[in-house]
Design a protein around this motif. Structure first.
Motif, PDB file in Angstrom:
ATOM      1  N   GLY A 183      73.926  68.901  87.836  1.00 35.09           N
ATOM      2  CA  GLY A 183      72.374  68.805  87.823  1.00 35.09           C
ATOM      3  C   GLY A 183      72.094  67.932  86.811  1.00 35.09           C
ATOM      4  N   GLU A 184      70.843  67.386  86.778  1.00 35.46           N
ATOM      5  CA  GLU A 184      70.038  66.603  86.011  1.00 35.46           C
ATOM      6  C   GLU A 184      68.530  66.816  85.781  1.00 35.46           C
ATOM      7  OE1 GLU A 184      69.882  62.391  87.114  1.00 35.46           O
ATOM      8  OE2 GLU A 184      68.711  62.883  88.952  1.00 35.46           O
ATOM      9  N   THR A 185      68.150  66.472  84.600  1.00 42.81           N
ATOM     10  CA  THR A 185      66.736  66.859  84.443  1.00 42.81           C
ATOM     11  C   THR A 185      66.254  65.618  83.459  1.00 42.81           C
ATOM     12  OG1 THR A 185      64.854  68.603  84.016  1.00 42.81           O
ATOM     13  CG2 THR A 185      66.730  68.442  82.716  1.00 42.81           C
ATOM     14  N   THR A 186      64.829  65.329  83.602  1.00 39.43           N
ATOM     15  CA  THR A 186      64.294  64.469  82.743  1.00 39.43           C
ATOM     16  C   THR A 186      63.163  64.994  82.296  1.00 39.43           C
ATOM     17  OG1 THR A 186      65.146  62.408  84.212  1.00 39.43           O
ATOM     18  CG2 THR A 186      63.363  62.003  82.921  1.00 39.43           C
ATOM     19  N   ILE A 187      62.889  64.601  81.086  1.00 35.04           N
ATOM     20  CA  ILE A 187      61.618  65.222  80.325  1.00 35.04           C
ATOM     21  C   ILE A 187      60.825  64.093  79.452  1.00 35.04           C
ATOM     22  CG2 ILE A 187      62.443  67.467  80.181  1.00 35.04           C
ATOM     23  CD1 ILE A 187      62.600  66.899  76.960  1.00 35.04           C
ATOM     24  N   GLU A 188      59.577  64.315  79.580  1.00 36.50           N
ATOM     25  CA  GLU A 188      58.807  63.398  78.620  1.00 36.50           C
ATOM     26  C   GLU A 188      58.984  63.655  77.019  1.00 36.50           C
ATOM     27  OE1 GLU A 188      56.831  60.685  79.324  1.00 36.50           O
ATOM     28  OE2 GLU A 188      57.007  60.945  81.634  1.00 36.50           O
TER      29      GLU A 188
END
Length: 657
Positions: A183-188
């Motif tokens: 999986g992957e996730t992007t955050i500010e």
């Protein structure tokens, strides 16, 4: 005049409305999961962009009827659509991998509670509605070891940041693990200067931070040479150091959300060099996962090519031949083998798809090492954009038959003999070339921030995609002002173009601009042309009023030869013997440029044409295959017989219809 109702009563009404909005958003999220359940049965793509555009178009129209501007409505619903897409993806991915469906995940991450890794892991679990048991680690190796040994279900590793780039240590760790990326996730990443309650910026003497935030906030820190920097293993450790110090002279760089866990307050916000500052994390586990065919997927693999000229190119051509998009390519040294490298690739494809399987088989024959690190759902949700037609302006971007090209300039980089297909330059919402039309506004400094913000909103509503800011030398407190102006433009998704009219403007433009424009008076300056050619941002090259078409193309060649291929030509008029003080718009040059060059050409008729003729000339520019129009708002304001807003609407309407 009627007496307004008491403030407390108004606030109670707002609170009640906010509660209703939250309940409706929660209900909408539940319904989006019903959509996912339907798609699970029918096996349809997770996104229906036609439906999304119809939805946004209808909502923009309804919003305007109720006094809401289009930008506000679109921004709001783009966030809602993104949330819906990611929730549906998480649901369908979980259904395809039932063994991952648990009530609780143990997550290994870098640092302690409050670190950016902790925040990313928390949001990942929240979206999947599972409880997170957190396991803070002191290093990337420790994270991997915790997952490999079974002490953690998943590990979170930061892989790249939009400001500081790739995180090489993570790539090195991935070379030597059996874990799979699932999986992957992007955050500010909103960097703040966090201190104990009661501290002020004047109190701060020492700043604790992880090396990555220090790199990402280098511009801010360079303005505070009085700060002593202390490096920490994570942002959480930095915040903990400040919390335990009980001293108003120390601060940490971290998020406001993380700082709240340590009772720290933000002394200053927005420290990052780039206003859009995001970090991407990969999720690793002991077992690979299946990705349903209707989800957008990403494959990450590592490979080592043979030691022969063109080996990497040969490998990448395998992907091109199967129409596979490579979204990332990274290289790292192979330990123990000097001058040899391992390549990391992100490919936008499902591992089980026929093109990907065929590519892997071919790569196994042409490389000396290849390994798939994982296939997982892509969580980059590209915002749905309305066409100008759906924003009350309709573009016609249909391609037409190319003009016959003269046979000269065969070896020149600007020529169609050198590159047959049209160059397309994309920066944010600005898309020029290859059949795409753009509208660029031109504003003159000095301006105050309030004026500029209102102007930016109106320009976005009118249909512009970018704004040229000229007259840099006329603005007081230039660095601070330009930073604020750029931020204002970014709020409305407008591209910031800074005009270089004097040599002294160059450093400012390079530092802040999304796109740099070289004014015609400097077109012959070889030193500046060479510098612009070494930039990584698009460049607009304006024709000098005394220059021939060949002169302009020779200047373009100088930029292209230095490496920058994101070049746009601009025709703004030429000086002739028949007029004094006012140039003549040379539409014949537009035809000649489009016949000779693959580069996009925009036309600025503002200096040569009276305002009441702009609409007619916009239509002519389009018919002659121009790629866009630039409009000087100051010229329109002073010469327009009608209201400037109405004139702009007609001009852009003629451009797009």
């Amino acid at each position: 005049m009627n007496k307004p109702q008491p403030l407390d009563h108004t606030r109670e009404q707002i609170t009640s409305l906010d509660n209703d909005l939250l309940a409706l958003l929660a209900r909408r999220r539940e319904l989006s999961l019903d959509v996912a359940r339907s798609k699970e049965v029918d096996v349809r793509p997770i996104r229906d962009t036609i439906r999304e555009k119809e939805l946004l178009s209808r909502l923009v129209k309804q919003g305007r009827e109720q006094g809401l501007d289009a930008h506000y409505v679109i921004s709001l619903y783009q966030s809602i659509i993104e949330d819906s897409v990611l929730n549906q993806q998480a649901y369908l991915h979980g259904r395809a991998n039932p063994e991952t469906q648990q009530q609780q995940y143990c997550i290994a991450y870098l640092g302690a509670r409050g670190s950016y890794s902790y925040l990313a892991a928390s949001r990942y679990c929240d979206r999947r509605q599972v409880e997170m048991q957190d396991l803070g680690c002191q290093s990337f190796d420790e994270i991997v070891e915790a997952v490999e040994s079974g002490h953690a279900d998943y590990g979170f590793l930061p892989i790249e940041n939009t400001s500081s780039g790739s995180i090489n240590e993570v790539y090195d760790v991935l070379q030597h693990t059996s874990l799979a990326i699932v999986g992957e996730t992007t955050i500010e990443v909103g960097h703040c200067l966090l201190a104990n309650s009661g501290s002020s910026i004047n109190d701060i003497k020492t700043v604790y931070a992880h090396p990555q935030p220090i790199s990402q906030c280098s511009r801010y820190l360079s303005q505070h040479s009085e700060f002593k920097l202390e490096y920490c293993s994570s942002s959480a450790e930095a915040m903990e150091m400040v919390c335990n110090a009980n001293d108003n002279s120390v601060a940490a760089i971290g998020s406001a959300e993380g700082g709240a866990l340590y009772q720290l307050e933000a002394v200053e916000t927005g420290l990052a060099n780039q206003k859009v500052n995001q970090s991407r994390f990969i999720v690793v586990a002991r077992k690979a996962v299946e990705v349903p065919s209707q989800l957008p997927a990403k494959c990450t693999l590592i490979m080592a090519t043979g030691q022969k000229p063109g080996a990497l190119v040969e490998a990448l051509l395998v992907l091109k031949a199967r129409n596979l998009n490579m979204s990332k390519l990274e290289s790292r040294p192979i330990p123990g083998t000097p001058w040899e490298e391992m390549f990391y690739l992100d490919i936008d494809a499902n591992l089980s798809s026929e093109p990907m399987q065929a590519a892997l088989k071919e790569l196994e024959r042409t490389t000396r090492f290849i390994k798939v690190l994982g296939c997982y759902p892509c969580e980059t949700v590209k915002p749905t954009q309305l066409s100008n037609s759906q924003l009350m302006i309709e573009p016609n971007t249909s391609k037409t038959t190319a003009v016959t090209t003269p046979t000269n300039h065969k070896q020149q980089r600007f020529s169609k003999q050198y590159k047959n297909e049209p160059t397309q330059v994309i920066c944010g919402q600005l898309n020029l070339g290859n059949g795409n039309l753009g509208a660029i506004a031109q504003v003159q400094l000095p301006l105050d921030l309030q004026q500029f913000e209102q102007m930016a909103k109106e320009l976005k509503e009118s249909g512009f995609q970018a704004v040229v800011i000229q007259g840099l030398s006329q603005q007081s407190d230039l660095i601070s002002s330009i930073d604020k102006f750029k931020h204002a433009l970014s709020q409305f998704n407008l591209v910031c173009i800074l005009a270089i009219e004097h040599e002294t403007d160059l450093s400012m433009a390079i530092q802040f601009a999304d796109v740099v424009m070289l004014a015609g008076n400097l077109m012959y300056n070889q030193a500046i042309l060479s510098q612009l050619g070494s930039l990584l941002v698009p460049v607009i090259l304006e024709r000098n009023a005394m220059a021939s078409v060949d002169d302009l193309l020779n200047a373009a060649e100088e930029v292209l030869s230095q490496g920058n291929q994101q070049l746009i030509l601009c025709e703004s008029g030429v000086t002739t013997l028949n007029n004094s003080g006012k140039p003549s718009l040379d539409l014949a040059a537009l035809v000649e440029l489009k016949a000779m060059s693959h580069l996009p050409v925009v036309v600025n008729p503002s200096y040569a044409i009276d305002a009441d003729q702009l609409a007619t000339f916009a239509k002519a520019i389009k018919q002659l295959k121009g790629d866009g129009v630039m409009m000087n708002l100051s010229a329109i304001d002073t010469t327009a017989p009608a209201h400037p807003d109405e004139l702009i609407k007609v001009v852009l309407g003629n451009l797009y219809h």
